[in-house]
Design a protein around this motif. Sequence first.
Motif, short mmCIF file in Angstrom:
data_model
loop_
_atom_site.label_atom_id
_atom_site.label_comp_id
_atom_site.label_asym_id
_atom_site.label_seq_id
_atom_site.Cartn_x
_atom_site.Cartn_y
_atom_site.Cartn_z
N TYR A 134 2.55 -4.34 3.57
CA TYR A 134 3.63 -3.35 3.56
C TYR A 134 3.04 -1.98 3.27
O TYR A 134 2.59 -1.71 2.15
N VAL A 135 3.03 -1.13 4.26
CA VAL A 135 2.59 0.25 4.09
C VAL A 135 3.83 1.08 3.79
O VAL A 135 4.71 1.22 4.64
N VAL A 136 3.91 1.59 2.57
CA VAL A 136 5.10 2.33 2.15
C VAL A 136 4.81 3.82 2.24
O VAL A 136 4.12 4.40 1.39
N ASP A 137 5.29 4.45 3.31
CA ASP A 137 5.13 5.89 3.51
C ASP A 137 6.08 6.60 2.56
O ASP A 137 7.29 6.62 2.77
N ASP A 138 5.51 7.20 1.51
CA ASP A 138 6.32 7.84 0.47
C ASP A 138 6.70 9.26 0.87
O ASP A 138 6.36 10.22 0.20
N ALA A 149 7.33 3.84 -4.68
CA ALA A 149 6.81 3.25 -3.45
C ALA A 149 6.44 1.78 -3.66
O ALA A 149 6.72 0.94 -2.81
N VAL A 150 5.84 1.48 -4.81
CA VAL A 150 5.46 0.08 -5.09
C VAL A 150 6.71 -0.79 -5.22
O VAL A 150 6.76 -1.92 -4.72
N MET A 151 7.75 -0.28 -5.90
CA MET A 151 8.97 -1.06 -6.04
C MET A 151 9.60 -1.34 -4.67
O MET A 151 10.12 -2.43 -4.44
N ALA A 152 9.53 -0.38 -3.76
CA ALA A 152 10.05 -0.60 -2.41
C ALA A 152 9.25 -1.70 -1.71
O ALA A 152 9.82 -2.54 -1.00
N GLY A 153 7.95 -1.71 -1.93
CA GLY A 153 7.11 -2.75 -1.35
C GLY A 153 7.41 -4.11 -1.96
O GLY A 153 7.47 -5.13 -1.25
N TYR A 154 7.60 -4.15 -3.28
CA TYR A 154 7.96 -5.40 -3.95
C TYR A 154 9.27 -5.96 -3.39
O TYR A 154 9.39 -7.16 -3.14
N ILE A 158 0.84 -1.20 0.00
CA ILE A 158 0.00 0.00 0.00
C ILE A 158 0.88 1.25 0.00
O ILE A 158 1.46 1.60 1.03
N PRO A 159 1.02 1.93 -1.15
CA PRO A 159 1.71 3.22 -1.14
C PRO A 159 0.90 4.22 -0.30
O PRO A 159 -0.32 4.32 -0.48
N ALA A 160 1.57 4.91 0.60
CA ALA A 160 0.86 5.81 1.51
C ALA A 160 1.36 7.23 1.32
O ALA A 160 2.50 7.55 1.68
N TYR A 161 0.51 8.07 0.76
CA TYR A 161 0.83 9.49 0.60
C TYR A 161 -0.46 10.28 0.75
O TYR A 161 -1.37 10.16 -0.06
N LYS A 162 -0.55 11.04 1.82
CA LYS A 162 -1.74 11.83 2.13
C LYS A 162 -3.00 10.97 2.18
O LYS A 162 -4.04 11.30 1.59
#
Length: 209
Positions: A37-41, A74-79, A13-17
């Motif tokens: 995986y919550v990816v705080d961008d 953000a998605v690549m970081a989660g992958y 889950i990309p997380a931005y605002k």
Amino acid sequence: MTKSHSPRIAVVIPAYKVRSQILNVIAEIGDIVSSIYVVDDCCPDDSGALVRAECLDPRVHVIRLPKNLGVGGAVMAGYQAAIKDGMDIAVKIDGDGQMDPRYIVSFIEPILAGEADYTKGNRFFNLDSLDQMPRGRLLGNAALSFMSKLSSGYWDLFDPTNGYTAIHCEVARHLPMKKISPRYFFESDMLFRLNTLRAVVVDIPMDAK
């Protein structure tokens, strides 16, 4: 899926605002998922800090990026986190509540059955649900669909900007993650990169929201 163990499903889950929606999105993710995986961008609202403080789900891992990389980054970081942790499939949904987690099973089934390497949402399957989508956005999506077909080679796919996706982690492992467009053209670029890997991509019908 060739592995004998039960498949390990991750959600990225990309997380931005998304501070006001992210906790509800996590709460709706079913037991079939092993890790979230919550990816705080580099979110200015500290969405990741909120999740760390208030989410008690033990499946949740918060990844804080030092700078804003865009949804693709953000998605690549989660992958990468999912691959490192030995996940089999990574499902990407947004943190704003517009992607119903109940569809996760539909997205992973073709991958588990060996019929797809990558699945993506298609809001054009049910024409009645398109009444919820603004006409200008419909026309723009139709144009992007045609351009994406030309560039990616996937002529039987629709709705290329749909960000609800799932990928086999063995396929994700071979993506050129540092070269994939990190922002506005992320979804279309993913299709192009997948085609170079000869990955099988399947559309999953879903309602427009």
